[in-house]
Design a protein around this motif. Structure first.
Motif, mmCIF file in Angstrom:
data_model
loop_
_atom_site.group_PDB
_atom_site.id
_atom_site.type_symbol
_atom_site.label_atom_id
_atom_site.label_comp_id
_atom_site.label_asym_id
_atom_site.label_seq_id
_atom_site.Cartn_x
_atom_site.Cartn_y
_atom_site.Cartn_z
ATOM 1 N N ALA A 253 0.834 -1.208 0.000
ATOM 2 C CA ALA A 253 0.000 0.000 0.000
ATOM 3 C C ALA A 253 0.865 1.254 0.000
ATOM 4 O O ALA A 253 0.523 2.262 -0.613
ATOM 5 C CB ALA A 253 -0.928 -0.010 1.205
ATOM 6 N N ARG A 254 1.998 1.186 0.683
ATOM 7 C CA ARG A 254 2.883 2.355 0.718
ATOM 8 C C ARG A 254 3.610 2.563 -0.611
ATOM 9 O O ARG A 254 3.691 3.678 -1.119
ATOM 10 C CB ARG A 254 3.927 2.206 1.825
ATOM 11 C CG ARG A 254 4.897 3.387 1.867
ATOM 12 C CD ARG A 254 6.024 3.183 2.856
ATOM 13 N NE ARG A 254 6.924 4.319 2.851
ATOM 14 C CZ ARG A 254 8.028 4.411 2.095
ATOM 15 N NH1 ARG A 254 8.363 3.405 1.291
ATOM 16 N NH2 ARG A 254 8.793 5.496 2.137
ATOM 17 N N THR A 255 4.153 1.486 -1.182
ATOM 18 C CA THR A 255 5.002 1.622 -2.374
ATOM 19 C C THR A 255 4.245 1.459 -3.685
ATOM 20 O O THR A 255 4.721 1.887 -4.736
ATOM 21 C CB THR A 255 6.127 0.587 -2.354
ATOM 22 O OG1 THR A 255 5.560 -0.736 -2.437
ATOM 23 C CG2 THR A 255 6.951 0.708 -1.070
ATOM 24 N N GLY A 256 3.096 0.791 -3.653
ATOM 25 C CA GLY A 256 2.330 0.552 -4.870
ATOM 26 C C GLY A 256 2.736 -0.705 -5.610
ATOM 27 O O GLY A 256 2.115 -1.074 -6.602
ATOM 28 N N ARG A 257 3.772 -1.385 -5.133
ATOM 29 C CA ARG A 257 4.258 -2.585 -5.815
ATOM 30 C C ARG A 257 4.636 -3.650 -4.788
ATOM 31 O O ARG A 257 5.321 -3.361 -3.811
ATOM 32 C CB ARG A 257 5.478 -2.245 -6.671
ATOM 33 C CG ARG A 257 6.045 -3.419 -7.457
ATOM 34 C CD ARG A 257 7.248 -2.994 -8.274
ATOM 35 N NE ARG A 257 6.866 -2.041 -9.306
ATOM 36 C CZ ARG A 257 6.400 -2.377 -10.507
ATOM 37 N NH1 ARG A 257 6.266 -3.662 -10.806
ATOM 38 N NH2 ARG A 257 6.095 -1.459 -11.392
ATOM 39 N N ARG B 96 0.903 -7.438 -11.382
ATOM 40 C CA ARG B 96 0.919 -6.023 -11.772
ATOM 41 C C ARG B 96 1.019 -5.141 -10.538
ATOM 42 O O ARG B 96 0.693 -5.570 -9.427
ATOM 43 C CB ARG B 96 -0.349 -5.667 -12.554
ATOM 44 C CG ARG B 96 -1.633 -5.794 -11.736
ATOM 45 C CD ARG B 96 -2.860 -5.427 -12.555
ATOM 46 N NE ARG B 96 -4.087 -5.570 -11.787
ATOM 47 C CZ ARG B 96 -4.592 -4.612 -11.003
ATOM 48 N NH1 ARG B 96 -3.957 -3.447 -10.854
ATOM 49 N NH2 ARG B 96 -5.735 -4.816 -10.366
ATOM 50 N N PRO B 97 1.463 -3.906 -10.707
ATOM 51 C CA PRO B 97 1.451 -2.965 -9.587
ATOM 52 C C PRO B 97 0.049 -2.407 -9.380
ATOM 53 O O PRO B 97 -0.838 -2.571 -10.236
ATOM 54 C CB PRO B 97 2.418 -1.873 -10.038
ATOM 55 C CG PRO B 97 2.308 -1.888 -11.529
ATOM 56 C CD PRO B 97 2.089 -3.331 -11.906
ATOM 57 N N LEU B 98 -0.152 -1.748 -8.288
ATOM 58 C CA LEU B 98 -1.408 -1.064 -8.041
ATOM 59 C C LEU B 98 -1.535 0.100 -9.018
ATOM 60 O O LEU B 98 -0.552 0.784 -9.321
ATOM 61 C CB LEU B 98 -1.425 -0.549 -6.593
ATOM 62 C CG LEU B 98 -2.711 0.053 -6.039
ATOM 63 C CD1 LEU B 98 -3.860 -0.939 -6.119
ATOM 64 C CD2 LEU B 98 -2.495 0.486 -4.594
ATOM 65 N N ASP B 99 -2.736 0.302 -9.545
ATOM 66 C CA ASP B 99 -2.969 1.430 -10.451
ATOM 67 C C ASP B 99 -2.459 2.719 -9.792
ATOM 68 O O ASP B 99 -2.758 2.978 -8.620
ATOM 69 C CB ASP B 99 -4.465 1.547 -10.731
ATOM 70 C CG ASP B 99 -4.813 2.785 -11.521
ATOM 71 O OD1 ASP B 99 -4.625 2.783 -12.736
ATOM 72 O OD2 ASP B 99 -5.239 3.790 -10.881
ATOM 73 N N PRO B 100 -1.651 3.528 -10.496
ATOM 74 C CA PRO B 100 -1.030 4.704 -9.880
ATOM 75 C C PRO B 100 -2.018 5.650 -9.206
ATOM 76 O O PRO B 100 -1.747 6.143 -8.101
ATOM 77 C CB PRO B 100 -0.326 5.382 -11.052
ATOM 78 C CG PRO B 100 -0.026 4.258 -11.997
ATOM 79 C CD PRO B 100 -1.192 3.335 -11.885
ATOM 80 N N ALA B 101 -3.145 5.898 -9.837
ATOM 81 C CA ALA B 101 -4.124 6.814 -9.235
ATOM 82 C C ALA B 101 -4.719 6.206 -7.972
ATOM 83 O O ALA B 101 -4.864 6.883 -6.936
ATOM 84 C CB ALA B 101 -5.225 7.137 -10.240
ATOM 85 N N ALA B 102 -5.056 4.901 -8.043
ATOM 86 C CA ALA B 102 -5.613 4.219 -6.877
ATOM 87 C C ALA B 102 -4.576 4.140 -5.767
ATOM 88 O O ALA B 102 -4.904 4.251 -4.578
ATOM 89 C CB ALA B 102 -6.106 2.825 -7.265
#
Length: 541
Positions: free
Chosen positions: A425-429, A450-456
């Motif tokens: 949640a902190r890094t997005g990946r 996949r990584p977390l969607d950048p906007a999300a």
């Protein structure tokens, strides 16, 4: 010359050296003349001379010479070589006793040496002198028991490795991990030994056994047999881990102050595990292997799903009624609170259950399971370095699907997986947590699709920051500032009066998650534990 001196000292202390020359029939002819066949009973001098010659050659390491002083040089030579090369024994002292006719008892003091393992072996056995066929020369009658009383034609001396090699686990700075000072790591170090005992460069304990030839080989595990000696301690191999002894010490101190508490501390940027601690130093390792419902800490995963699907927006209105029904079940908020006209930010920060349940009908049954696996790496077969459970978010239907959205139902986690979730949640990946660097054994770490969607991702980080600064996690997180985020959780357990309290948070490049079983609300139980560790560890890391 040295061999002859040694032979002269084989007999009991003070004994006079035995002459090799004999009188009468059967003696060598002067100046190398042909020897006449010897007959008749053996004299005491012949018995002692034959025994002395054999034992002296054996003690000098002259395998061929010793074998030639028997009535079966081929079999004796093979057995003597076996004794030295397969059993790894060297006879250091052979001391004859008083002969009884043609039989000569003697004691053996041998040294066992194998891959750095050393141990003495002492025993008693005997030989019998006979006249050799053909020339009647006094020689030792060959039988396996001459070398050791337990040997037969069906049993040999064999070396086997006993168990796995010990491992000297080290922290990230190379200092040995002291499990007496850090008792939570006892099971971790045991796990590292099981995983890396064969590859860390150490030597396991070894045994010398009497066993059948079918079990030959240093790696053989012969069934039954008799152990003659054991060197159990082995030599440890060195294994560098990612653990930070200073952070571990803080975690140990904090869990020791609480009952049924477990915590894991990670470095979000790498996935390196800095600390693993349980208030119980024995029993299951809840921190790494626990399988518990995570309660509302699961809303980090569910929240990311709602944000990516545009079913929630931090600052837009979002329902948070007192109760919500789905699949025939009615779900409640703690103390039946509601937020009239509130936003998703307000609902997330207050950990409103119904804000998530109201969206269940808009999700496919497999959506939450896919999000957990594809973005957060849950259930992706982590290779941590020791046994660890990497989480479970099954595909569920109807009411069970709704329960999973708030960390109940069939969802199962532990502090390791939830520390990873808050790190993602902190890094997005997703970066798979690990205790031993993959470069040590060239293993592949698990990855997410996949990584977390950048906007999300930006929205989720913001929501967790709000929760840590003004929401349900604000109390424990007070005193931590800057880059922080947190989520509380309470999980109901059938037949258990008080809920399990969960808390996951980050402070800069440190993340931690903890559970206190039967601790009640996460913000009041595990929250202070995680915050105390993050505060102290941040100063030390």
């Amino acid at each position: 010359m040295g061999g002859e001196r040694r032979r002269r000292h084989l007999w009991v202390a003070g004994a006079v050296a035995l002459g090799l020359a004999g009188a009468g029939a059967g003696a060598w002819a002067a100046f190398g003349g042909a020897e006449a066949p010897r007959t008749g009973p053996l004299s005491a001098s012949e018995v002692r001379s034959a025994a002395d010659g054999f034992l002296g050659a054996w003690a000098d390491g002259d395998t061929g010479g010793a074998a030639d002083r028997t009535d079966d040089a081929r079999a004796a030579g093979a057995a003597l070589r076996d004794y030295k090369e397969r059993a790894h024994l060297v006879a250091r002292n052979l001391r004859p006793g008083t002969p009884a006719g043609a039989r000569v008892p003697f004691s053996v003091r041998a040294e066992f040496a194998y891959e750095g393992a050393r141990a003495p072996l002492t025993y008693g056995t005997a030989l019998t002198v006979v006249r050799r066929d053909g020339d009647g020369k006094p020689v030792v009658r060959w039988e396996p028991q001459v070398l050791h009383p337990g040997l037969t034609r069906r049993k040999r001396l064999l070396v086997r490795r006993a168990g796995t090699a010990p491992v000297r686990a080290e922290d990230r700075t190379g200092k040995p991990i002291d499990t007496r000072a850090l008792p939570s790591l006892g099971s971790v170090v045991d796990g590292l030994r099981r995983t890396y005992g064969k590859t860390a460069g150490g030597r396991p304990g070894v045994e010398l056994r009497l066993a059948s030839p079918a079990a030959a080989g240093a790696d053989a595990q012969p069934p039954g047999g008799t152990a003659l000696l054991s060197v159990p301690e082995g030599a440890p191999g060195r294994l560098r881990t990612t653990l930070d002894a200073r952070v571990q010490k803080v975690a140990e101190r904090e869990v020791a102050r609480r009952a049924d508490a477990s915590i894991v501390v990670l470095e979000p940027s790498t996935g390196e595990i800095l600390a693993v601690a349980n208030s119980r130093s024995s029993g299951p390792d809840t921190a790494l292997e626990g399988r518990l419902a995570p309660g509302s800490t699961m809303k980090m995963v569910t929240g990311s799903l709602l944000l990516e699907k545009k079913l929630a927006d931090p600052d837009k209105p979002h329902p948070c009624p007192k109760t919500a029904s789905y699949g025939g079940w009615q779900f409640h908020n703690v103390d039946d609170f509601d937020i009239a006209g509130g936003t998703f930010r307000a609902s997330f920060a207050a950990s409103c259950n119904t804000a998530f349940i109201t969206q269940a009908g808009k999700l496919a049954d497999e959506d939450l399971s896919r999000q957990a696996r594809d973005v957060f790496g849950i259930g992706a077969h982590w290779s941590v370095g020791v046994a660890a459970f990497d989480g479970q978010v099954p595909v569920e239907h109807a009411a069970s699907k709704a329960a999973s959205m708030i960390g109940q139902g069939g969802v199962r986690m532990n502090p390791l997986t939830m520390a990873s979730v808050v790190s993602t949640a902190r890094t997005g990946r997703f970066r798979q947590p690990y205790l031993v660097a993959p470069s040590v054994d060239h293993r592949a770490l698990a990855t997410a699709r996949r990584p977390l969607d950048p906007a999300a991702h930006e929205q989720l980080r913001d929501l967790l920051h709000t929760t840590a600064t003004s929401g349900s996690a604000a109390g424990p997180m007070a005193g931590l500032s800057g880059d922080i985020g947190a989520k509380t959780g309470s999980a109901e357990v059938a037949g258990q009066e008080k809920t399990n309290g969960w808390f996951a948070a980050w402070h800069g490049d440190l993340a931690a998650a903890a559970v206190m079983q039967r601790g009640g609300r996460g913000g009041e139980s595990s929250g202070p534990l995680v915050a105390a560790v993050l505060k102290a560890a941040g100063e030390k890391h």
